[in-house]
Design a protein around this motif. Structure first.
Motif, mmCIF file in Angstrom:
data_model
loop_
_atom_site.group_PDB
_atom_site.id
_atom_site.type_symbol
_atom_site.label_atom_id
_atom_site.label_comp_id
_atom_site.label_asym_id
_atom_site.label_seq_id
_atom_site.Cartn_x
_atom_site.Cartn_y
_atom_site.Cartn_z
ATOM 1 N N ASN A 1 0.724 -1.291 0.129
ATOM 2 C CA ASN A 1 0.016 -0.061 -0.046
ATOM 3 C C ASN A 1 0.904 1.342 0.058
ATOM 4 O OD1 ASN A 1 -2.652 0.963 -0.216
ATOM 5 N ND2 ASN A 1 -2.961 1.131 2.016
ATOM 6 N N LYS B 1 2.125 4.647 -1.443
ATOM 7 C CA LYS B 1 1.153 5.583 -2.112
ATOM 8 C C LYS B 1 2.033 6.113 -3.418
ATOM 9 C CE LYS B 1 -2.637 7.305 0.290
ATOM 10 N NZ LYS B 1 -3.062 8.131 1.096
ATOM 11 N N ILE C 1 2.144 3.631 -5.926
ATOM 12 C CA ILE C 1 0.621 3.403 -6.639
ATOM 13 C C ILE C 1 0.755 4.752 -7.827
ATOM 14 C CG2 ILE C 1 -1.689 3.989 -6.387
ATOM 15 C CD1 ILE C 1 -1.579 2.560 -3.887
ATOM 16 N N GLN C 2 1.246 5.875 -7.222
ATOM 17 C CA GLN C 2 1.408 7.002 -8.146
ATOM 18 C C GLN C 2 2.111 6.741 -9.373
ATOM 19 O OE1 GLN C 2 2.955 10.390 -5.932
ATOM 20 N NE2 GLN C 2 0.764 10.803 -5.002
ATOM 21 N N VAL D 1 0.230 4.645 -11.950
ATOM 22 C CA VAL D 1 -0.654 5.340 -12.580
ATOM 23 C C VAL D 1 0.198 6.477 -13.528
ATOM 24 C CG1 VAL D 1 -2.376 7.254 -12.461
ATOM 25 C CG2 VAL D 1 -2.556 5.462 -10.665
ATOM 26 N N SER D 2 1.225 7.053 -13.269
ATOM 27 C CA SER D 2 1.963 7.616 -14.119
ATOM 28 C C SER D 2 2.551 6.707 -15.508
ATOM 29 C CB SER D 2 2.936 8.326 -13.343
ATOM 30 O OG SER D 2 3.964 8.912 -14.147
ATOM 31 N N HIS E 1 -1.293 4.988 -17.313
ATOM 32 C CA HIS E 1 -2.390 5.522 -17.564
ATOM 33 C C HIS E 1 -2.597 5.808 -19.073
ATOM 34 C CE1 HIS E 1 -0.513 9.575 -17.488
ATOM 35 N NE2 HIS E 1 -1.554 9.852 -17.986
ATOM 36 N N GLU F 1 -11.345 7.318 -19.534
ATOM 37 C CA GLU F 1 -10.904 7.599 -18.259
ATOM 38 C C GLU F 1 -11.457 6.775 -16.852
ATOM 39 O OE1 GLU F 1 -10.515 11.900 -17.418
ATOM 40 O OE2 GLU F 1 -9.564 12.197 -19.048
ATOM 41 N N ALA G 1 -10.137 3.646 -16.970
ATOM 42 C CA ALA G 1 -8.728 3.483 -16.470
ATOM 43 C C ALA G 1 -8.708 3.379 -15.032
ATOM 44 C CB ALA G 1 -8.180 4.891 -16.849
ATOM 45 N N GLN G 2 -9.643 4.272 -14.300
ATOM 46 C CA GLN G 2 -9.771 4.210 -12.927
ATOM 47 C C GLN G 2 -10.196 2.862 -12.504
ATOM 48 O OE1 GLN G 2 -12.334 6.840 -10.729
ATOM 49 N NE2 GLN G 2 -11.710 8.715 -11.897
ATOM 50 N N ASP G 3 -10.887 2.238 -13.233
ATOM 51 C CA ASP G 3 -11.433 0.793 -12.702
ATOM 52 C C ASP G 3 -10.247 -0.170 -12.900
ATOM 53 O OD1 ASP G 3 -13.811 1.678 -12.391
ATOM 54 O OD2 ASP G 3 -14.779 0.799 -14.239
ATOM 55 N N CYS H 1 -6.988 0.669 -12.805
ATOM 56 C CA CYS H 1 -6.116 0.934 -11.689
ATOM 57 C C CYS H 1 -6.454 0.296 -10.275
ATOM 58 C CB CYS H 1 -5.690 2.303 -11.477
ATOM 59 S SG CYS H 1 -5.052 2.958 -12.980
ATOM 60 N N VAL H 2 -7.659 0.370 -10.142
ATOM 61 C CA VAL H 2 -8.476 -0.089 -8.932
ATOM 62 C C VAL H 2 -8.023 -1.597 -8.721
ATOM 63 C CG1 VAL H 2 -10.516 -0.351 -7.347
ATOM 64 C CG2 VAL H 2 -9.821 1.679 -8.130
ATOM 65 N N ILE I 1 -4.657 -2.579 -7.939
ATOM 66 C CA ILE I 1 -4.135 -2.396 -6.778
ATOM 67 C C ILE I 1 -4.910 -3.724 -5.911
ATOM 68 C CG2 ILE I 1 -4.271 -0.785 -4.813
ATOM 69 C CD1 ILE I 1 -4.419 1.399 -6.834
ATOM 70 N N GLU I 2 -6.061 -3.986 -6.242
ATOM 71 C CA GLU I 2 -6.769 -4.927 -5.388
ATOM 72 C C GLU I 2 -6.496 -6.192 -5.560
ATOM 73 O OE1 GLU I 2 -10.952 -3.970 -5.622
ATOM 74 O OE2 GLU I 2 -10.797 -2.588 -3.871
ATOM 75 N N GLU J 1 -4.116 12.090 -15.472
ATOM 76 C CA GLU J 1 -3.560 11.440 -14.599
ATOM 77 C C GLU J 1 -3.803 11.818 -13.220
ATOM 78 O OE1 GLU J 1 0.731 11.599 -14.941
ATOM 79 O OE2 GLU J 1 1.252 10.622 -12.881
ATOM 80 N N ARG K 1 -12.129 6.099 -4.054
ATOM 81 C CA ARG K 1 -12.865 4.908 -4.342
ATOM 82 C C ARG K 1 -12.289 3.753 -3.457
ATOM 83 N NH1 ARG K 1 -13.395 3.625 -10.446
ATOM 84 N NH2 ARG K 1 -13.987 1.389 -9.840
#
Lengths: 194, 149
Positions: free
Chosen positions: A13, A15, A18-19, A22-23, A26, A44, A47-49, A51-52, A55-56, B64, B74
């Motif tokens: 976890n 951060k 994670i950044q 995404v960088s 994405h 977009e 893309a969030q989905d 990334c989540v 992570i999960e 981004e 979320r």
């Protein structure tokens, strides 16, 4: 940062990791999703989905393929599910984008007539191409986009789509043939209208 | 006509120059002479240019940042709604215990009230039998208050 370091960081976890994730990814995710969905807002959101999901479910990444391939696979699967679930919504978007393009052409009327003609014709051709690509069967469309727009190798496409090399070759061959047929029909209809 | 048909079947490969050199030369020669095929080839060349444009599509500015914010909110939402011990086990257990306690208290009060009533009617029966045995007028027993334990 290696794939394994990235995964370890995500599992912890971290951060910053994670950044970094995404960088780094994405653009790849948004572009692939956009080519499949033909809508930037949806691309977009997706893309969030993705990334989540990364992570999960980072723990389930075994490293059999590269992280990039895994992310491509997640993107393609989520995009195809989105298309299946939102067929009606897509119709509305196409309808809206049709009128939005109409508005753009009005704005370009202030430019030189020859330039306007060129822009208008390009928009028409773009629509014809989009329509032809979208009308391909799901598998052919995915293989075509990964090969032509994302410039991935056949080997990478086999890993993303979980297919054998001959299957991908045959899919791409059929996609080109179908696209060719559709484009010939659409272009002749378009030139008849002109 | 034969070459027109052949070119129609291979136009994509022709514009991508993905054909044997002999075939490419044959089509080059044909396109220079046939206006209809030349127009079709021009259309497909424009498709190649459009496909090149598609490759260079870029995400919108600050995409981004928007993605990062979306992920954060979320994940926070999921974390706050995922207290499995309290939300899924402890909360229903507490509610069940509460309902069971309320029901037991209700039964206890109810059964006690039934005892009082039966005792009250027994006393009334005894008084009635004594009153009839001794020929006591009814108005004299009207104000008797029956005490129970």
């Amino acid at each position: 940062m290696t794939d394994q370091e990235l995964i370890t960081g995500i599992l912890n976890n971290d951060k910053t990791v994670i950044q970094f994730l995404v960088s780094k990814y994405h653009k790849q995710v948004i572009k692939t999703a956009f080519h499949l969905l033909q809508n930037m807002d949806d691309a977009e959101d997706l893309a969030q989905d993705v990334c989540v999901e990364i992570i999960e479910s980072a723990g389930s990444f075994k490293g059999a393929s590269s992280l990039s391939t895994w992310i491509y696979r997640l993107t393609v699967n989520k995009s195809l599910n989105f298309i299946r679930k939102n067929k009606r919504k897509q119709l509305v978007h196409q309808f809206e984008s049709f009128f939005r393009k109409g508005d753009n052409s009005i704005e370009t009327r202030v430019t030189e007539p020859s330039e306007y003609d060129k822009t208008f014709e390009n928009n028409e051709r773009r629509q014809i191409l989009e329509k032809a690509v979208n009308s391909l069967p799901e598998n052919q469309k995915t293989a075509f986009i990964l090969s032509k727009y994302e410039e991935l190798s056949y080997r990478e496409i086999t890993e993303i789509m979980n297919l054998s090399l001959p299957s991908v070759e045959s899919l791409l061959q059929r996609a080109k043939q179908n696209l060719q047929k559709k484009l010939i029909v659409q272009f002749s209809e378009y030139s008849n209208k002109k | 006509m034969e070459t027109c048909k052949l070119l129609h079947e291979n136009v994509f490969a022709y514009v991508e120059k993905d054909l044997p050199p002999v075939m490419l030369q044959q089509f080059d020669k044909h396109v220079a002479e046939c206006a209809e095929c030349a127009a079709m080839v021009a259309d497909f060349k424009s498709v190649l240019i459009l496909m090149e444009e598609q490759k260079s599509i870029e995400p919108r500015p600050f995409a981004e940042t928007r993605i990062l914010q979306g992920i954060e909110s979320r994940l926070e939402k999921r974390q706050s709604s995922s207290f499995p011990v309290f939300g899924r086990i402890l909360q229903p257990a507490l509610i069940s215990v509460g309902v069971a306690t309320a029901l037991s208290i209700g039964f206890f009060i109810g059964s006690d009230f039934a005892n009082v009533n039966s005792q009250y009617s027994q006393n009334e029966e005894i008084t009635e039998s004594v009153r009839s045995d001794l020929n006591v007028p009814e108005f004299m027993t009207d104000d008797i208050i029956y005490f129970t334990e």
